[in-house]
Structure formats: C-alpha cells, structure tokens
Scaffold this active site. Structure first.
Site, PDB file in Angstrom:
ATOM      1  N   ARG A  39       0.828  -1.219   0.000  1.00 38.42           N
ATOM      2  CA  ARG A  39       0.000   0.000   0.000  1.00 38.42           C
ATOM      3  C   ARG A  39       0.856   1.261   0.000  1.00 38.42           C
ATOM      4  O   ARG A  39       0.448   2.289   0.531  1.00 38.42           O
ATOM      5  CB  ARG A  39      -0.968   0.007   1.187  1.00 38.42           C
ATOM      6  CG  ARG A  39      -2.023  -1.088   1.111  1.00 38.42           C
ATOM      7  CD  ARG A  39      -3.007  -0.971   2.275  1.00 38.42           C
ATOM      8  NE  ARG A  39      -3.883  -2.118   2.341  1.00 38.42           N
ATOM      9  CZ  ARG A  39      -4.515  -2.525   3.439  1.00 38.42           C
ATOM     10  NH1 ARG A  39      -4.356  -1.867   4.574  1.00 38.42           N
ATOM     11  NH2 ARG A  39      -5.304  -3.581   3.419  1.00 38.42           N
ATOM     12  N   ARG A  43      -3.676   6.132   0.105  1.00 42.26           N
ATOM     13  CA  ARG A  43      -4.247   7.283   0.810  1.00 42.26           C
ATOM     14  C   ARG A  43      -3.267   8.047   1.690  1.00 42.26           C
ATOM     15  O   ARG A  43      -3.566   9.156   2.122  1.00 42.26           O
ATOM     16  CB  ARG A  43      -5.437   6.814   1.646  1.00 42.26           C
ATOM     17  CG  ARG A  43      -6.638   6.408   0.800  1.00 42.26           C
ATOM     18  CD  ARG A  43      -7.721   5.779   1.647  1.00 42.26           C
ATOM     19  NE  ARG A  43      -7.317   4.476   2.147  1.00 42.26           N
ATOM     20  CZ  ARG A  43      -8.032   3.753   3.010  1.00 42.26           C
ATOM     21  NH1 ARG A  43      -9.171   4.235   3.483  1.00 42.26           N
ATOM     22  NH2 ARG A  43      -7.603   2.571   3.402  1.00 42.26           N
ATOM     23  N   ARG A  52      -7.163  10.881  -7.355  1.00 36.31           N
ATOM     24  CA  ARG A  52      -8.303   9.990  -7.196  1.00 36.31           C
ATOM     25  C   ARG A  52      -9.596  10.735  -6.889  1.00 36.31           C
ATOM     26  O   ARG A  52     -10.674  10.130  -6.866  1.00 36.31           O
ATOM     27  CB  ARG A  52      -8.049   9.012  -6.033  1.00 36.31           C
ATOM     28  CG  ARG A  52      -7.363   7.703  -6.354  1.00 36.31           C
ATOM     29  CD  ARG A  52      -8.259   6.666  -7.013  1.00 36.31           C
ATOM     30  NE  ARG A  52      -9.599   6.597  -6.520  1.00 36.31           N
ATOM     31  CZ  ARG A  52      -9.981   5.964  -5.407  1.00 36.31           C
ATOM     32  NH1 ARG A  52      -9.109   5.336  -4.659  1.00 36.31           N
ATOM     33  NH2 ARG A  52     -11.252   5.950  -5.040  1.00 36.31           N
ATOM     34  N   ASP A  88      -6.791  -3.774  -7.192  1.00 44.01           N
ATOM     35  CA  ASP A  88      -7.498  -4.306  -6.030  1.00 44.01           C
ATOM     36  C   ASP A  88      -7.731  -5.786  -6.283  1.00 44.01           C
ATOM     37  O   ASP A  88      -7.867  -6.211  -7.453  1.00 44.01           O
ATOM     38  CB  ASP A  88      -8.839  -3.596  -5.820  1.00 44.01           C
ATOM     39  CG  ASP A  88      -9.486  -4.000  -4.497  1.00 44.01           C
ATOM     40  OD1 ASP A  88      -9.227  -3.325  -3.487  1.00 44.01           O
ATOM     41  OD2 ASP A  88     -10.232  -5.018  -4.474  1.00 44.01           O
ATOM     42  N   TYR A 163     -14.502 -13.446   0.321  1.00 43.24           N
ATOM     43  CA  TYR A 163     -15.313 -12.290  -0.062  1.00 43.24           C
ATOM     44  C   TYR A 163     -16.572 -12.733  -0.797  1.00 43.24           C
ATOM     45  O   TYR A 163     -17.681 -12.225  -0.535  1.00 43.24           O
ATOM     46  CB  TYR A 163     -14.514 -11.339  -0.958  1.00 43.24           C
ATOM     47  CG  TYR A 163     -13.691 -10.326  -0.215  1.00 43.24           C
ATOM     48  CD1 TYR A 163     -14.297  -9.306   0.523  1.00 43.24           C
ATOM     49  CD2 TYR A 163     -12.307 -10.366  -0.247  1.00 43.24           C
ATOM     50  CE1 TYR A 163     -13.545  -8.367   1.203  1.00 43.24           C
ATOM     51  CE2 TYR A 163     -11.539  -9.427   0.427  1.00 43.24           C
ATOM     52  CZ  TYR A 163     -12.165  -8.440   1.154  1.00 43.24           C
ATOM     53  OH  TYR A 163     -11.419  -7.501   1.836  1.00 43.24           O
TER      54      TYR A 163
END
Length: 356
Positions: A39, A43, A52, A88, A163
């Site tokens: 990562r 962010r 973004r 992702d 998921y």
C-alpha cells in the site's frame, strides 16, 4: 487462457535483473537491503488523494494512465526499490462479470453472495481481453520505471472465496468456513476455479512486463494449519505452479499467518512475506531453507518519533542479518494516516544502514 497453460511468450525483463530487489528475491548478494511497502501507493499520499478525487476505486483500477501515475507516485517520493501495480484483489472478479463494488469505508461488497454449486457458473475463465487496461498500464509503467522492478499483484483463492461467500468483509468468516467444513467438494471446486482466474490475471501482468508477482492471502490467518493444508494450499499451489515457468520471483503474503509460514512457502513461493508478529529469524526457522523473506516492521511504528522508528527498524534488520535473502517491508500495508515523510526517511535509513 488456463492456469495450466505452459508460458511460452514471455522473457523475464532484463533491465531490472540486477536490481537489489530481484537479487534479494533470488537470495543473491545485494548492494543494500531493498525496500518497498505494501500500500505504498494510496491514501497516505496527498498526490494520490488529489488524482483519485471523485473517481470510484474500481474505476481508478481500470484507467491505464491513472494506474500508471498512482503506481509511480511512491517511487518518485520515497525512492523505494520496487513499484507494485496499483489494483485491487477483486478487479479480476469484476472483469469477468461478478456483481460487486468497493464501498468507501467498507470494502468489496458482492451483490449476490456465493452459497451453492449453481453459483460456480458465475465464474467464467478470465482472458487478456477482459483486462486490456492491465496490459496497457503495465506497458506504460515498465517504460517509465526503467531499471526499477514492477511487482504484479493478485488476491489468493482463499481470500477471494471468502469475499464471494461472505458477500463482503468479515471478522468471523462463518459462511466461508461453513462451506469449507460442510461442503468440501463445493469449496474445493470454488477455490480451484478462482485459482485459474488468479493465475490468468497474474499471467497478463507478467507477459506485459512485471518483474515479480505477489499473491495476497489477506485472510488466511483465520485458518488452523491443518485446515490450510487441506482446504487452501492446493489452490494457492496451483496459482504458483501456473506462473512458475516465467522465471519471475513469486511472493506470498498473509496477515496473522505466523503458524502458516512453512505451509505458505510450501505452496510454491520464492519469497514469504512475514507480518510483524514473528521475528524474521524465527520466521526463517519456520519457513525453512531455500526461501527469501519479506518484512516486517509494524506499520504503527511509523507514528512514533523518528528515533523510535529507527530503533525498531534496527531490530528488524538485526533479526534479518542471517537470512538467505531479505526484502524490507512493513508487516502489513501503509496505514492511510501515515506521514509520507516517515516512509521516505525509513527508506533512506534502511539503505544507509545496510549499504555493503
């Protein structure tokens, strides 16, 4: 493209071959311990938040120029030794038509959770034509990165299955485990099909120019070793075997997987990622010889003063001193509120302290 196809079209990138990152993956002498962060593109970077802005996550994973810019941002800012392809884990599922979305503050949410054998029909084969933006983005990236390696990226079959069966993030995985224990044949078929999809997704990235690949089994730490060996390892091994012929290093990482490290290496990884809960020298004992290790500073350490960050980093480097190969990383992803300067300083510290 099947996971069983023999790779014939790809030659490993030559510009990156002598990079510190790939040498460490191959357990060869390095000029310094290579560093990259899971990562690292995300962010924590103001430039990421700016590009973004107003663009949904899944859409941002399908725009080649945006993927390229986001992937390059931490390389420019931090001077890391490798880039990781911005994506992702659910992108290949979306690409083959699974109804899902990534909801801010929640994560991937599946429209209709997978619960029966009939649901398998919703998982068709993934082809390069399903993900043309991946091929284009990797091509753009490798031209920009030059001698800096690009790491390909995919979610492991167990985490993807969780998921799909849960319908979204879970703390207990009760539905996934209920299928695994209660209908092991359906579970095995689900993971086998996901292994084919995952392998195809990695092949697209490798054939476009990725120098290494990492398989994220984010949720594997929820499993006991016996359950992992019986119900998960075969599918992960199928993915690794499917890309073995390309000659690029294969990295395997999961969170809370201290009891599974040996099995994760057994699945076929060349490099085993270690979270912060196990010292690297102990992790090496559990994994056994013939594997490089990646890790493993606790991501929360980066919120401490610089002297504390350096002291904890020194502990990681000391524990790694006897390893066959070591790639410095965090024990999980960069947290969104991390100060980017702390990451830049960490890269510089590791490079300086380990210069040969």
């Amino acid at each position: 493209m099947s996971a069983n196809d023999t790779p014939v079209r790809h030659q490993p990138p030559t510009a990156t071959r002598d990079s510190a990152f790939l040498k460490a993956c191959r357990r060869e002498p390095v000029p310094h311990t290579p560093v990259w962060f899971m990562r690292q593109a995300g962010r924590s970077l103001p430039e990421y938040r700016k590009v973004r802005e107003g663009i949904p996550m899944l859409e941002s994973c399908m725009r080649p120029e945006l993927i390229t810019e986001i992937t390059l941002q931490p390389v420019r800012r931090h001077g890391v030794d490798a880039a990781i392809y911005f994506s992702d884990i659910v992108v290949p599922l979306k690409a083959i038509g699974v109804g899902l979305d990534i909801k801010p503050g929640v994560g991937p949410v599946v429209d209709r959770p997978f619960r029966t054998r009939e649901d398998l029909a919703r998982l068709r084969e993934l082809t390069p034509e399903d993900v043309p933006y991946v091929t284009e983005a990797v091509g753009l990236l490798t031209r920009e990165l030059g001698a800096t390696p690009l790491i390909g990226f995919a979610g492991a079959p167990f985490t993807l299955a969780s998921y799909l069966v849960e319908g979204g993030p879970s703390r207990t995985y009760e539905n996934a485990k209920a299928m695994m224990y209660g209908d092991p044949e359906l579970w095995a078929d689900l993971l086998d099909r996901l292994a084919d999809i995952t392998a195809a997704f990695l092949k697209v990235q490798i054939e476009a120019g990725a120098s290494a690949v990492q398989l994220f089994d984010s949720w594997a730490g929820a499993l006991a070793p016996a359950d992992y060996r019986r119900s998960v390892l075969p599918a992960s091994a199928k993915v690794f075997q499917a890309v073995a012929g390309y000659g690029v290093p294969r990295i395997h990482f999961g969170v809370g997987t201290g009891e599974l490290l040996g099995l994760m290496g057994e699945a076929g990884a060349d490099v085993v990622g270690v979270d912060w809960r196990v010292r690297l020298d102990e992790a090496a004992r559990r994994v056994g010889p013939g594997k490089a290790l990646q890790g493993n500073l606790d991501p929360t350490v980066l919120f401490a003063p610089r002297r504390a960050v350096e002291a904890k980093t020194r502990e990681v480097l000391d524990a790694a001193a006897g390893l066959e190969g070591h790639i410095f990383n965090l024990g999980h992803g960069v947290m969104p509120s991390t100060d980017p300067d702390a990451l830049t300083q960490l890269v510089e510290y590791v490079h300086t302290q380990t210069a040969r």
